[in-house]
Design a protein around this motif. Sequence first.
Motif, PDB file in Angstrom:
ATOM      1  N   ILE A   1      36.437  46.226 -36.461  1.00  0.00           N
ATOM      2  CA  ILE A   1      37.819  46.558 -36.084  1.00  0.00           C
ATOM      3  C   ILE A   1      38.397  47.573 -37.066  1.00  0.00           C
ATOM      4  O   ILE A   1      39.012  48.562 -36.666  1.00  0.00           O
ATOM      5  CB  ILE A   1      38.694  45.287 -36.004  1.00  0.00           C
ATOM      6  CG1 ILE A   1      38.268  44.451 -34.787  1.00  0.00           C
ATOM      7  CG2 ILE A   1      40.180  45.652 -35.919  1.00  0.00           C
ATOM      8  CD1 ILE A   1      38.880  43.076 -34.737  1.00  0.00           C
TER       9      ILE A   1
ATOM     10  N   THR B   1      36.849  50.964 -36.568  1.00  0.00           N
ATOM     11  CA  THR B   1      37.347  51.546 -35.318  1.00  0.00           C
ATOM     12  C   THR B   1      38.743  52.128 -35.533  1.00  0.00           C
ATOM     13  O   THR B   1      39.040  53.249 -35.082  1.00  0.00           O
ATOM     14  CB  THR B   1      37.363  50.489 -34.195  1.00  0.00           C
ATOM     15  OG1 THR B   1      36.020  50.032 -33.992  1.00  0.00           O
ATOM     16  CG2 THR B   1      37.913  51.055 -32.898  1.00  0.00           C
ATOM     17  N   ILE B   2      39.584  51.402 -36.242  1.00  0.00           N
ATOM     18  CA  ILE B   2      40.914  51.921 -36.589  1.00  0.00           C
ATOM     19  C   ILE B   2      40.776  53.193 -37.420  1.00  0.00           C
ATOM     20  O   ILE B   2      41.476  54.183 -37.189  1.00  0.00           O
ATOM     21  CB  ILE B   2      41.752  50.844 -37.320  1.00  0.00           C
ATOM     22  CG1 ILE B   2      42.109  49.711 -36.351  1.00  0.00           C
ATOM     23  CG2 ILE B   2      43.004  51.456 -37.939  1.00  0.00           C
ATOM     24  CD1 ILE B   2      42.668  48.466 -37.022  1.00  0.00           C
TER      25      ILE B   2
ATOM     26  N   TYR C   1      42.217  56.908 -36.807  1.00  0.00           N
ATOM     27  CA  TYR C   1      43.055  57.517 -37.835  1.00  0.00           C
ATOM     28  C   TYR C   1      42.535  58.901 -38.240  1.00  0.00           C
ATOM     29  O   TYR C   1      43.288  59.859 -38.348  1.00  0.00           O
ATOM     30  CB  TYR C   1      43.151  56.609 -39.065  1.00  0.00           C
ATOM     31  CG  TYR C   1      43.971  57.183 -40.179  1.00  0.00           C
ATOM     32  CD1 TYR C   1      45.358  57.141 -40.137  1.00  0.00           C
ATOM     33  CD2 TYR C   1      43.361  57.792 -41.273  1.00  0.00           C
ATOM     34  CE1 TYR C   1      46.117  57.687 -41.160  1.00  0.00           C
ATOM     35  CE2 TYR C   1      44.107  58.340 -42.295  1.00  0.00           C
ATOM     36  CZ  TYR C   1      45.481  58.283 -42.241  1.00  0.00           C
ATOM     37  OH  TYR C   1      46.247  58.827 -43.250  1.00  0.00           O
TER      38      TYR C   1
END
Length: 119
Positions: free
Chosen positions: A37, A40-41, A45
């Motif tokens: 997670i 993936t963020i 970004y």
Amino acid sequence: MYDFITGRIKGGGYAIKGAWLLLRHEPSIQVQFVISIFVTIAGFYFDITSTEWMMQILAIGLIMTAEGLNTAVENIADFVHADFHVKIGRIKDVAAGAVFFAAVVAVIIGLIIYIPYIF
């Protein structure tokens, strides 16, 4: 033909059930899921390229697959021989070693992707 299709649908259901069981009950998979997670963020970004997304997704899949297979090997080994046994310990160590290789590859992929964005 009908039996083939219903068999594939049932098989998919078993696979989803297995993935859910892993995510619910296995701490190593839970840690890897949380890390996935975060990366993936980070991908959103830093607006990584399509190729970088593909490599990142493959790395995440590699880790999750290796962790799942390691869990399966450990569960089978414990079922076959619940008490400590040198050979069972070796089997578990080899399975854990496979996860280690996958993790090293995933870290290298992550470094190749993100170091240019950071520096």
